[in-house]
Design a protein around this motif. Structure first.
Motif, PDB file in Angstrom:
ATOM      1  N   GLU A 627       0.824  -1.209   0.000  1.00  0.00           N
ATOM      2  CA  GLU A 627       0.000   0.000   0.000  1.00  0.00           C
ATOM      3  C   GLU A 627       0.858   1.258   0.000  1.00  0.00           C
ATOM      4  OE1 GLU A 627      -3.516   2.073   2.728  1.00  0.00           O
ATOM      5  OE2 GLU A 627      -2.925  -0.017   3.079  1.00  0.00           O
ATOM      6  N   ALA A 628       1.909   1.250   0.831  1.00  0.00           N
ATOM      7  CA  ALA A 628       2.784   2.421   0.878  1.00  0.00           C
ATOM      8  C   ALA A 628       3.526   2.614  -0.432  1.00  0.00           C
ATOM      9  CB  ALA A 628       3.779   2.268   2.034  1.00  0.00           C
ATOM     10  N   LEU A 629       3.940   1.515  -1.059  1.00  0.00           N
ATOM     11  CA  LEU A 629       4.645   1.611  -2.329  1.00  0.00           C
ATOM     12  C   LEU A 629       3.736   2.187  -3.412  1.00  0.00           C
ATOM     13  CD1 LEU A 629       7.179   1.020  -3.983  1.00  0.00           C
ATOM     14  CD2 LEU A 629       6.339  -1.310  -4.321  1.00  0.00           C
ATOM     15  N   ALA A 630       2.493   1.742  -3.449  1.00  0.00           N
ATOM     16  CA  ALA A 630       1.549   2.265  -4.442  1.00  0.00           C
ATOM     17  C   ALA A 630       1.304   3.749  -4.228  1.00  0.00           C
ATOM     18  CB  ALA A 630       0.240   1.490  -4.371  1.00  0.00           C
ATOM     19  N   ASP A 631       1.188   4.180  -2.973  1.00  0.00           N
ATOM     20  CA  ASP A 631       0.986   5.599  -2.686  1.00  0.00           C
ATOM     21  C   ASP A 631       2.200   6.418  -3.114  1.00  0.00           C
ATOM     22  OD1 ASP A 631      -0.465   7.847  -1.201  1.00  0.00           O
ATOM     23  OD2 ASP A 631       1.462   7.800  -0.158  1.00  0.00           O
ATOM     24  N   PHE A 632       3.386   5.890  -2.873  1.00  0.00           N
ATOM     25  CA  PHE A 632       4.607   6.596  -3.259  1.00  0.00           C
ATOM     26  C   PHE A 632       4.660   6.787  -4.772  1.00  0.00           C
ATOM     27  CE2 PHE A 632       8.985   6.778  -4.637  1.00  0.00           C
ATOM     28  CZ  PHE A 632       9.585   7.639  -3.741  1.00  0.00           C
ATOM     29  N   LEU A 633       4.411   5.714  -5.509  1.00  0.00           N
ATOM     30  CA  LEU A 633       4.469   5.800  -6.964  1.00  0.00           C
ATOM     31  C   LEU A 633       3.388   6.725  -7.510  1.00  0.00           C
ATOM     32  CD1 LEU A 633       5.159   2.063  -7.837  1.00  0.00           C
ATOM     33  CD2 LEU A 633       6.798   3.953  -7.847  1.00  0.00           C
ATOM     34  N   PRO A 658      20.468 -12.469   7.448  1.00  0.00           N
ATOM     35  CA  PRO A 658      20.085 -11.071   7.231  1.00  0.00           C
ATOM     36  C   PRO A 658      19.079 -10.945   6.109  1.00  0.00           C
ATOM     37  CG  PRO A 658      22.290 -11.491   6.389  1.00  0.00           C
ATOM     38  CD  PRO A 658      21.885 -12.709   7.160  1.00  0.00           C
ATOM     39  N   ARG A 659      18.140  -9.986   6.270  1.00  0.00           N
ATOM     40  CA  ARG A 659      17.146  -9.759   5.228  1.00  0.00           C
ATOM     41  C   ARG A 659      17.806  -9.162   4.000  1.00  0.00           C
ATOM     42  NH1 ARG A 659      13.558  -5.850   6.520  1.00  0.00           N
ATOM     43  NH2 ARG A 659      14.657  -5.166   8.360  1.00  0.00           N
ATOM     44  N   ARG A 660      17.336  -9.579   2.818  1.00  0.00           N
ATOM     45  CA  ARG A 660      17.884  -9.057   1.587  1.00  0.00           C
ATOM     46  C   ARG A 660      17.448  -7.615   1.412  1.00  0.00           C
ATOM     47  NH1 ARG A 660      15.724 -11.901  -3.622  1.00  0.00           N
ATOM     48  NH2 ARG A 660      16.539  -9.983  -4.540  1.00  0.00           N
ATOM     49  N   PRO A 661      18.209  -6.813   0.641  1.00  0.00           N
ATOM     50  CA  PRO A 661      17.856  -5.403   0.460  1.00  0.00           C
ATOM     51  C   PRO A 661      16.448  -5.252  -0.104  1.00  0.00           C
ATOM     52  CG  PRO A 661      20.063  -5.849  -0.366  1.00  0.00           C
ATOM     53  CD  PRO A 661      19.443  -7.181  -0.035  1.00  0.00           C
ATOM     54  N   GLY A 662      15.667  -4.356   0.511  1.00  0.00           N
ATOM     55  CA  GLY A 662      14.320  -4.096   0.049  1.00  0.00           C
ATOM     56  C   GLY A 662      13.270  -4.921   0.725  1.00  0.00           C
ATOM     57  N   LEU A 689      12.481  11.236  -6.996  1.00  0.00           N
ATOM     58  CA  LEU A 689      12.319  10.301  -5.886  1.00  0.00           C
ATOM     59  C   LEU A 689      12.580  10.985  -4.544  1.00  0.00           C
ATOM     60  CD1 LEU A 689      14.030   7.123  -7.396  1.00  0.00           C
ATOM     61  CD2 LEU A 689      11.592   7.622  -7.206  1.00  0.00           C
ATOM     62  N   LYS A 690      13.550  11.883  -4.523  1.00  0.00           N
ATOM     63  CA  LYS A 690      13.831  12.605  -3.283  1.00  0.00           C
ATOM     64  C   LYS A 690      12.665  13.503  -2.901  1.00  0.00           C
ATOM     65  CE  LYS A 690      17.298  15.625  -1.143  1.00  0.00           C
ATOM     66  NZ  LYS A 690      18.640  16.248  -1.311  1.00  0.00           N
ATOM     67  N   ALA A 691      12.072  14.193  -3.885  1.00  0.00           N
ATOM     68  CA  ALA A 691      10.936  15.068  -3.605  1.00  0.00           C
ATOM     69  C   ALA A 691       9.739  14.263  -3.109  1.00  0.00           C
ATOM     70  CB  ALA A 691      10.575  15.862  -4.857  1.00  0.00           C
ATOM     71  N   ALA A 692       9.489  13.105  -3.714  1.00  0.00           N
ATOM     72  CA  ALA A 692       8.362  12.276  -3.290  1.00  0.00           C
ATOM     73  C   ALA A 692       8.574  11.751  -1.871  1.00  0.00           C
ATOM     74  CB  ALA A 692       8.170  11.118  -4.263  1.00  0.00           C
ATOM     75  N   GLN A 693       9.797  11.351  -1.564  1.00  0.00           N
ATOM     76  CA  GLN A 693      10.069  10.852  -0.217  1.00  0.00           C
ATOM     77  C   GLN A 693       9.995  11.978   0.801  1.00  0.00           C
ATOM     78  OE1 GLN A 693       9.865   8.012   0.939  1.00  0.00           O
ATOM     79  NE2 GLN A 693      11.806   7.070   1.563  1.00  0.00           N
ATOM     80  N   ALA A 694      10.453  13.181   0.427  1.00  0.00           N
ATOM     81  CA  ALA A 694      10.370  14.325   1.336  1.00  0.00           C
ATOM     82  C   ALA A 694       8.924  14.682   1.632  1.00  0.00           C
ATOM     83  CB  ALA A 694      11.114  15.518   0.747  1.00  0.00           C
ATOM     84  N   ALA A 695       8.070  14.623   0.613  1.00  0.00           N
ATOM     85  CA  ALA A 695       6.654  14.930   0.820  1.00  0.00           C
ATOM     86  C   ALA A 695       6.006  13.924   1.761  1.00  0.00           C
ATOM     87  CB  ALA A 695       5.926  14.945  -0.516  1.00  0.00           C
ATOM     88  N   ARG A 696       6.389  12.665   1.635  1.00  0.00           N
ATOM     89  CA  ARG A 696       5.825  11.650   2.522  1.00  0.00           C
ATOM     90  C   ARG A 696       6.316  11.819   3.954  1.00  0.00           C
ATOM     91  NH1 ARG A 696       3.429   7.142   1.132  1.00  0.00           N
ATOM     92  NH2 ARG A 696       4.572   5.914   2.680  1.00  0.00           N
ATOM     93  N   THR A 697       7.588  12.152   4.139  1.00  0.00           N
ATOM     94  CA  THR A 697       8.089  12.358   5.499  1.00  0.00           C
ATOM     95  C   THR A 697       7.438  13.581   6.144  1.00  0.00           C
ATOM     96  OG1 THR A 697       9.976  13.581   4.608  1.00  0.00           O
ATOM     97  CG2 THR A 697      10.304  11.256   5.056  1.00  0.00           C
ATOM     98  N   ALA A 698       7.182  14.611   5.355  1.00  0.00           N
ATOM     99  CA  ALA A 698       6.508  15.797   5.902  1.00  0.00           C
ATOM    100  C   ALA A 698       5.106  15.454   6.388  1.00  0.00           C
ATOM    101  CB  ALA A 698       6.455  16.902   4.852  1.00  0.00           C
ATOM    102  N   ARG A 699       4.468  14.490   5.714  1.00  0.00           N
ATOM    103  CA  ARG A 699       3.127  14.053   6.126  1.00  0.00           C
ATOM    104  C   ARG A 699       3.195  12.951   7.190  1.00  0.00           C
ATOM    105  NH1 ARG A 699       2.341  13.328   0.472  1.00  0.00           N
ATOM    106  NH2 ARG A 699       2.037  11.102   0.870  1.00  0.00           N
ATOM    107  N   GLY A 700       4.394  12.530   7.530  1.00  0.00           N
ATOM    108  CA  GLY A 700       4.533  11.469   8.516  1.00  0.00           C
ATOM    109  C   GLY A 700       4.223  10.094   7.976  1.00  0.00           C
ATOM    110  N   GLU A 703       7.564   5.930   6.496  1.00  0.00           N
ATOM    111  CA  GLU A 703       8.100   4.698   7.062  1.00  0.00           C
ATOM    112  C   GLU A 703       7.743   3.515   6.183  1.00  0.00           C
ATOM    113  OE1 GLU A 703       7.008   4.116  11.050  1.00  0.00           O
ATOM    114  OE2 GLU A 703       7.912   5.952  11.795  1.00  0.00           O
ATOM    115  N   GLY A 704       8.714   2.651   5.991  1.00  0.00           N
ATOM    116  CA  GLY A 704       8.480   1.440   5.224  1.00  0.00           C
ATOM    117  C   GLY A 704       8.817   1.545   3.765  1.00  0.00           C
ATOM    118  N   VAL A 705       9.013   2.739   3.220  1.00  0.00           N
ATOM    119  CA  VAL A 705       9.387   2.900   1.822  1.00  0.00           C
ATOM    120  C   VAL A 705      10.879   3.222   1.758  1.00  0.00           C
ATOM    121  CG1 VAL A 705       9.061   4.229  -0.292  1.00  0.00           C
ATOM    122  CG2 VAL A 705       7.095   3.672   1.146  1.00  0.00           C
ATOM    123  N   ARG A 706      11.607   2.413   1.012  1.00  0.00           N
ATOM    124  CA  ARG A 706      13.057   2.573   0.909  1.00  0.00           C
ATOM    125  C   ARG A 706      13.429   2.820  -0.542  1.00  0.00           C
ATOM    126  NH1 ARG A 706      11.320  -0.859   4.134  1.00  0.00           N
ATOM    127  NH2 ARG A 706      11.131  -2.460   2.521  1.00  0.00           N
TER     128      ARG A 706
END
Length: 715
Positions: A627-633, A658-662, A689-700, A703-706
């Motif tokens: 769900e978070a990935l779909a919202d990010f995209l 160890p968990r694999r990347p992603g 990608l940086k702008a999209a991640q920044a917008a999500r962090t501003a909204r709180g 988390e969970g999207v790498r």
């Protein structure tokens, strides 16, 4: 209410026109930048440049900027650009934006610059403390950190955590030694074995800035050759920086530099030194007392004065890829430094990565190679054992060691130690053609195919099912599972040679060197110790475990690992022999037999250009809960030419590994997409990608999207 009251008049309704005019004027002045800031406690401010721009130590993307603080008079002398400070950071969202102190605690930061005015008109919080008057962040390092953050869609604060080591007060109190005068230019030495080797040293010594990809000859001479390149740069009264994969390799370059130049001309920056000693050496470099640095990955940011040369050894080693955000690669950082400081660039290795081949093909760098006669004299004899040989070999079935390998080991043990390279366990099976062993790839995006339930093939990149696969190389329709992992162990080899001592080198215990006496040295890839006088022979077992890795770089990495082990073997003229257990017709095996890593890399580069694979294209990985990935995209404004592959599930690692990347945390349904753009669009992709991640962090909701630019593992 009077109709003359405009916005901001508030409770001034009914006031005389003169009073309204005064109110409006006071509001207008309050919104203008002030020549001198007001602090929240009215403290006395510095007379000159009373505003400090501070980068707070917050790695979240929506706070990736500087904040203004007032400089109290008592901190005026120490609050200089580049020092570490502590400031109060507001807890509320509007207070964070304005930099005010009406709540929040102390947080570390760097003072970036002093200014006469602030863009913010309200009261500014004052600097709480200057942690140390030692300036540790100069404009050059700040500019490099910003460039790295932009390239990898990360925050400046995260990059500075990688670039500036933790403070040690005792180290700062100790004075650094006086710098030594430049040494004389070194002679060519063993660089004479290479066609353009002496010319490279002359260019460095004369103050030039050549860019070269150096394909080192097998044997131990590479460290002394690298030391001569550093000495040539120092002779031109410039600095030099060398980055190597691990502490063992750094020790070899350190010893070579000491033997060539003596003590005191270079610093060794590795984690083995401990925090205080490492910081003391780092300070000596920043203060200009030492002009040369040798170190592991973190040394790529070392603040060398008047940088004249950046060098990287074995860029294909995974240790050069930083695991902390934003996960930069040392090769890319040193390329940025070469461009920023207009200095020389030297990329050296026994093998050759596709990225190195691209640097030469694009004209950005020149090759430094030896002639074929020199290669034949320096390289060992390489022999192969294929699947057909194993099927007919009774010794292989009984002792799990082919007869050819048995004979090479027995003969080698008469003259010295024998190296046995055993791949690690745990490579996931993927599908390949049963006839020609070419990896099975998706017709849509060329991603790797893996077997599913009921015999269905599915692409790991775009998630599409493949119902009618056939091999594009030979036309066959049958598939086979590639080899899963290594099964031969040191104990089994010890039983095969009961009278010979067996030494092991691996993750738990890595040997640096071994004596030249006869012994079996069993090692995992990358942990091979150096033998005194070289190994008499080497056995490279279970080649399919190397070639069957679920990765675009499987062939390149297998060849790099094999050449890294074979380069430790004596030359063919001295009886050195290497036996590789892998299908002889495969491209990486043929490249090893001919000792032609450059040709292999060029062919790989041509194929990747045809299929749109990195490094010809730029690629990013975005992973997280579905769900978070779909919202990010859905919110990311990707470049118009971006191609989204997936999403596909990202399985979690088995328990205890160890968990694999992603991969998402246990219990979450994780997915991953790959985003591919053509050349020239990498910066736009990273910015989006940086702008999209920044917008999500501003909204709180970040988390969970790498996000990872240039992921090393794309399947």
């Amino acid at each position: 209410m009077s109709s003359e009251n405009g916005p901001g008049d508030g409770g001034a309704a009914g006031a005389p026109p003169e009073q309204l005019a005064l109110i409006r004027e006071s509001v207008r002045k309050a919104k203008e930048p002030r020549a001198r800031p007001r602090t929240w406690r009215g403290a006395a401010l510095a007379e000159e440049l009373p505003v400090a721009r501070v980068l707070v130590d917050k790695g979240v993307l929506h706070l990736d900027r500087c904040f203004d603080y007032a400089v109290p008079a008592e901190l005026d002398a120490e609050a200089q650009p580049g020092v570490r400070v502590r400031v109060r950071f507001g807890a509320g969202r509007h207070r964070v934006r304005e930099g005010r102190r009406e709540g929040g605690g102390l947080i570390d930061g760097f003072l970036i610059e002093r200014r006469a005015e602030s863009d913010y008109s309200g009261p500014l919080a004052a600097l709480a403390q200057v942690v140390s008057p030692e300036p540790v962040l100069d404009p050059e390092l700040l500019g490099l950190a910003r460039a790295v953050a932009d390239r990898y869609a990360g925050s400046l604060a995260d990059v500075l955590q990688l670039a500036v080591p933790p403070r040690s007060a005792r180290a700062e109190k100790r004075p650094s030694p006086a710098p030594l005068p430049p040494p004389s230019a070194p002679g060519p030495g063993s660089w004479a074995r290479y066609e353009h080797g002496p010319a490279l040293l002359r260019a460095l010594a004369s103050g030039g800035s050549p860019r070269a990809v150096w394909h080192a000859l097998p044997g131990p001479g590479w460290s002394e050759e690298l030391a001569r390149a550093v000495a040539a740069a120092l002779a031109s009264d410039r600095g030099a920086l060398v980055v190597v994969p691990d502490g063992r390799t750094a020790s070899r370059v350190d010893a070579a530099l000491t033997a060539l130049l003596g003590e005191g001309r270079h610093a060794l920056l590795t984690a083995d030194a401990g925090p205080e000693k490492r910081y003391r050496q780092w300070l000596a470099v920043r203060r200009g007392s030492v002009r040369a640095v040798v170190g592991t990955r973190a040394a790529m940011f070392a603040p060398v004065r008047d940088l004249g040369l950046v060098a990287l050894w074995d860029d294909g080693d995974g240790s050069h890829s930083e695991q902390h955000a934003p996960q930069p690669h040392a090769r890319e950082v040193l390329q940025l430094r070469a461009a920023q400081d207009t200095c020389a660039f030297l990329l050296g290795s026994w093998s050759c990565t596709v990225e190195a081949a691209q640097l030469v093909e694009s004209g950005w760098a020149r090759p430094v190679v030896a002639g074929r006669d020199q290669v034949r004299r320096a390289a060992p004899l390489v022999r192969t054992v294929g699947d057909g040989d194993l099927a007919r070999d009774e010794a292989a079935r009984a002792a799990r060691l082919p007869s050819l390998a048995w004979q090479a080991a027995r003969e080698g043990l008469r003259h010295g130690p024998v190296l046995v390279q055993v791949p690690r366990r745990g490579y996931l099976p993927r599908m390949a053609c049963a006839q020609c062993r070419a990896p099975a790839r998706c017709r849509h995006c060329a991603g790797p195919l893996q077997g599913q339930d009921a015999g269905v093939l599915r692409c790991e990149w775009c998630g599409r099912d493949e119902a009618a696969w056939h091999c594009p190389e030979c036309g066959a329709f049958r598939l086979r599972a590639q080899v899963v992992g290594a099964r031969r162990t040191a104990e089994e080899l010890g039983r095969a040679f009961p009278a010979v001592p067996v030494r092991t080198s691996g993750r738990e215990h890595v040997l640096d060197t071994v004596p030249g006496a006869p012994a079996l040295v069993v090692s995992t890839p990358g942990a091979e110790p150096v033998a005194e006088g070289g190994y008499a022979a080497a056995l490279l077992l279970d080649g399919w475990a190397m070639l069957g890795r679920p990765d675009l770089r499987a062939g390149e990495e297998a060849l790099r690992r094999w050449i890294g082990a074979a380069a430790l073997v004596r030359p063919q003229e001295e009886g050195g022999t290497v036996v590789v257990v892998a299908e002889p017709t495969l491209r990486p095996v043929q490249a090893l037999v001919r000792w032609d890593p450059v040709g292999h890399a060029l062919r790989e580069l041509a194929e990747r250009a045809e299929l749109g694979f990195p490094p010809v294209s730029r690629m990013a990985s975005v992973a997280g809960p579905a769900e978070a990935l779909a919202d990010f995209l859905g919110t990311a404004r990707l470049p118009g030419e971006a191609e989204v592959l997936g999403p596909v599930p990202v399985p979690d690692a088995p328990a205890g590994r160890p968990r694999r990347p992603g991969a998402s945390p246990p219990g979450e349904h994780g997915e991953r997409v790959l985003i591919r753009v053509p050349p020239g669009s990498g910066a736009a992709l990273a910015a989006a990608l940086k702008a999209a991640q920044a917008a999500r962090t501003a909204r709180g909701g970040a988390e969970g999207v790498r996000v990872r630019i240039d992921p090393p593992d794309i399947g």
